[in-house]
Design a protein around this motif. Structure first.
Motif, PDB file in Angstrom:
ATOM      1  N   LEU B  75      -7.263  17.701  11.636  1.00  0.00           N
ATOM      2  CA  LEU B  75      -8.451  17.080  12.223  1.00  0.00           C
ATOM      3  C   LEU B  75      -9.013  17.972  13.323  1.00  0.00           C
ATOM      4  O   LEU B  75     -10.232  18.103  13.471  1.00  0.00           O
ATOM      5  N   GLU B  76      -8.120  18.578  14.074  1.00  0.00           N
ATOM      6  CA  GLU B  76      -8.559  19.495  15.123  1.00  0.00           C
ATOM      7  C   GLU B  76      -9.275  20.705  14.535  1.00  0.00           C
ATOM      8  O   GLU B  76     -10.340  21.097  15.016  1.00  0.00           O
ATOM      9  N   ILE B  77      -8.675  21.274  13.512  1.00  0.00           N
ATOM     10  CA  ILE B  77      -9.271  22.445  12.859  1.00  0.00           C
ATOM     11  C   ILE B  77     -10.680  22.126  12.367  1.00  0.00           C
ATOM     12  O   ILE B  77     -11.602  22.927  12.507  1.00  0.00           O
ATOM     13  N   ASN B  78     -10.847  20.954  11.840  1.00  0.00           N
ATOM     14  CA  ASN B  78     -12.155  20.558  11.332  1.00  0.00           C
ATOM     15  C   ASN B  78     -13.060  19.946  12.403  1.00  0.00           C
ATOM     16  O   ASN B  78     -14.110  19.384  12.089  1.00  0.00           O
ATOM     17  N   GLU B  79     -12.599  20.001  13.637  1.00  0.00           N
ATOM     18  CA  GLU B  79     -13.380  19.535  14.784  1.00  0.00           C
ATOM     19  C   GLU B  79     -13.758  18.057  14.738  1.00  0.00           C
ATOM     20  O   GLU B  79     -14.805  17.664  15.239  1.00  0.00           O
ATOM     21  N   LEU B  80     -12.886  17.306  14.127  1.00  0.00           N
ATOM     22  CA  LEU B  80     -13.108  15.860  14.105  1.00  0.00           C
ATOM     23  C   LEU B  80     -12.369  15.179  15.249  1.00  0.00           C
ATOM     24  O   LEU B  80     -12.743  14.092  15.680  1.00  0.00           O
ATOM     25  N   ALA B  81     -11.322  15.819  15.718  1.00  0.00           N
ATOM     26  CA  ALA B  81     -10.569  15.288  16.853  1.00  0.00           C
ATOM     27  C   ALA B  81     -10.230  16.439  17.791  1.00  0.00           C
ATOM     28  O   ALA B  81     -10.198  17.591  17.379  1.00  0.00           O
ATOM     29  N   SER B  82      -9.999  16.099  19.057  1.00  0.00           N
ATOM     30  CA  SER B  82      -9.617  17.144  20.004  1.00  0.00           C
ATOM     31  C   SER B  82      -8.350  16.724  20.748  1.00  0.00           C
ATOM     32  O   SER B  82      -8.054  15.538  20.897  1.00  0.00           O
ATOM     33  N   ARG B  83      -7.652  17.714  21.200  1.00  0.00           N
ATOM     34  CA  ARG B  83      -6.350  17.506  21.827  1.00  0.00           C
ATOM     35  C   ARG B  83      -6.443  17.948  23.277  1.00  0.00           C
ATOM     36  O   ARG B  83      -6.921  19.036  23.572  1.00  0.00           O
ATOM     37  N   HIS B  84      -5.982  17.083  24.167  1.00  0.00           N
ATOM     38  CA  HIS B  84      -6.034  17.419  25.580  1.00  0.00           C
ATOM     39  C   HIS B  84      -4.650  17.306  26.187  1.00  0.00           C
ATOM     40  O   HIS B  84      -4.021  16.257  26.101  1.00  0.00           O
ATOM     41  N   VAL B  85      -4.228  18.396  26.817  1.00  0.00           N
ATOM     42  CA  VAL B  85      -2.901  18.419  27.424  1.00  0.00           C
ATOM     43  C   VAL B  85      -3.053  18.334  28.936  1.00  0.00           C
ATOM     44  O   VAL B  85      -3.802  19.108  29.520  1.00  0.00           O
ATOM     45  N   TYR B  86      -2.377  17.404  29.550  1.00  0.00           N
ATOM     46  CA  TYR B  86      -2.428  17.274  31.007  1.00  0.00           C
ATOM     47  C   TYR B  86      -1.136  17.777  31.603  1.00  0.00           C
ATOM     48  O   TYR B  86      -0.057  17.495  31.088  1.00  0.00           O
ATOM     49  N   ASP B  87      -1.286  18.494  32.681  1.00  0.00           N
ATOM     50  CA  ASP B  87      -0.159  19.193  33.250  1.00  0.00           C
ATOM     51  C   ASP B  87       0.715  18.301  34.108  1.00  0.00           C
ATOM     52  O   ASP B  87       0.988  18.587  35.266  1.00  0.00           O
ATOM     53  N   THR B  88       1.151  17.238  33.526  1.00  0.00           N
ATOM     54  CA  THR B  88       2.129  16.392  34.184  1.00  0.00           C
ATOM     55  C   THR B  88       3.499  16.880  33.727  1.00  0.00           C
ATOM     56  O   THR B  88       3.595  17.845  32.991  1.00  0.00           O
ATOM     57  N   SER B  89       4.506  16.201  34.126  1.00  0.00           N
ATOM     58  CA  SER B  89       5.816  16.624  33.680  1.00  0.00           C
ATOM     59  C   SER B  89       6.650  15.383  33.427  1.00  0.00           C
ATOM     60  O   SER B  89       6.938  14.641  34.368  1.00  0.00           O
ATOM     61  N   PRO B  90       7.003  15.159  32.118  1.00  0.00           N
ATOM     62  CA  PRO B  90       6.666  16.024  30.998  1.00  0.00           C
ATOM     63  C   PRO B  90       5.191  15.909  30.641  1.00  0.00           C
ATOM     64  O   PRO B  90       4.529  14.974  31.073  1.00  0.00           O
ATOM     65  N   VAL B  91       4.723  16.818  29.848  1.00  0.00           N
ATOM     66  CA  VAL B  91       3.301  16.858  29.540  1.00  0.00           C
ATOM     67  C   VAL B  91       2.793  15.547  28.956  1.00  0.00           C
ATOM     68  O   VAL B  91       3.508  14.845  28.250  1.00  0.00           O
ATOM     69  N   THR B  92       1.560  15.255  29.279  1.00  0.00           N
ATOM     70  CA  THR B  92       0.878  14.120  28.678  1.00  0.00           C
ATOM     71  C   THR B  92      -0.148  14.698  27.711  1.00  0.00           C
ATOM     72  O   THR B  92      -0.851  15.643  28.055  1.00  0.00           O
ATOM     73  N   VAL B  93      -0.202  14.143  26.532  1.00  0.00           N
ATOM     74  CA  VAL B  93      -1.162  14.643  25.553  1.00  0.00           C
ATOM     75  C   VAL B  93      -2.047  13.499  25.075  1.00  0.00           C
ATOM     76  O   VAL B  93      -1.549  12.424  24.765  1.00  0.00           O
ATOM     77  N   GLU B  94      -3.333  13.764  25.058  1.00  0.00           N
ATOM     78  CA  GLU B  94      -4.257  12.747  24.563  1.00  0.00           C
ATOM     79  C   GLU B  94      -5.101  13.297  23.428  1.00  0.00           C
ATOM     80  O   GLU B  94      -5.514  14.455  23.463  1.00  0.00           O
ATOM     81  N   TYR B  95      -5.355  12.458  22.475  1.00  0.00           N
ATOM     82  CA  TYR B  95      -6.236  12.844  21.380  1.00  0.00           C
ATOM     83  C   TYR B  95      -7.505  12.021  21.464  1.00  0.00           C
ATOM     84  O   TYR B  95      -7.469  10.829  21.783  1.00  0.00           O
ATOM     85  N   GLU B  96      -8.586  12.696  21.119  1.00  0.00           N
ATOM     86  CA  GLU B  96      -9.889  12.047  21.272  1.00  0.00           C
ATOM     87  C   GLU B  96     -10.751  12.399  20.073  1.00  0.00           C
ATOM     88  O   GLU B  96     -10.629  13.491  19.512  1.00  0.00           O
TER      89      GLU B  96
END
Lengths: 126, 126
Positions: B75-96
DNA sequence: TATACCGGTTTCCTAAAGTATACCGCTTTC
DNA sequence: GAAAGCGGTATACTTTAGGAAACCGGTATA
């Protein structure tokens, strides 16, 4: 559903989760019937009128008789297409979209529209 | 295309065949990207807001981390969804869902509508 | 110190989807 | 009489999708 459609600001995850599930089930049902490489293409072909076996095969590039045969059977089972045998010799067989099959038209239209835009987008960025 | 849209009465097969092919290509393109058991379900889930990995997994019954991971990448490759990594510890990841992903809404809506009707039909005849 | 959550990855496996090729009886055309 | 079209079927094969289970380092919780 006492929440406004566009008010997602403070929806707790377990609430939006329920909303989400309600959407997911019907979509899954649709996908179950329509999935695969050929079914929708066959339906689209039949959208343009009754067709004979080889005729469908010729219109859809890459479609082998085995797959066509299998897919047509499934479409028949799901009442999206019907099979008519005429007592000529050798037999003539025609496949036709059913009234129920025709209810897929708006969906196919959206699929077509999105696909066409997507195609342009892909070509544009090369 | 010098023929009227609705005049199919005496269309020879090789003409209607061309019309048909013109519809088939974009639909195939759309199907290529959207096909599979999970992609549309994931997109629908993201339609209801940003989500974290496990959250998506919890919302979609039967979805394994392996499949989710794989599908999200596509989905990311096709630009339908994006991935966001937040620099918390451990990392937080959100998809949008992306703006481009949102262009799928009308299609999803039709899929939902057809699926819902189909569901009723199936239940009614048992 | 054990357990659980997070965001995944790895490995192994099966079932289904799809492909290739040949073939069938029957009939029309060359 | 050979070739080609019809509506498929049969067999054998490869490829892909998808599932099950275990596991990873990091962190918070009990």
């Amino acid at each position: 559903m006492e929440l406004m459609e566009n008010d997602k600001r403070k929806l707790p995850a377990h609430i939006s989760g329920h909303e989400c599930t309600a959407r997911l089930l019907p979509v899954k049902d649709a996908l179950d019937i329509l999935s695969g490489k050929w079914k929708l293409q066959i339906i689209i072909s039949l959208t343009f009128g009754k067709k004979r076996f080889k005729q469908i095969q010729r219109e859809i590039p890459g479609l082998t008789p085995k797959m066509l045969s299998k897919e047509l059977k499934e479409l028949e089972i799901n009442e999206l297409a019907s099979r008519h045998v005429y007592d000529t010799s050798p037999v003539t067989v025609e496949y036709e979209i059913t009234p129920y099959g025709k209810t897929l038209k708006p969906l196919i239209e959206e699929l077509y529209k999105w696909g066409a835009k997507h195609r342009k987008r892909i070509i544009a960025r090369k």
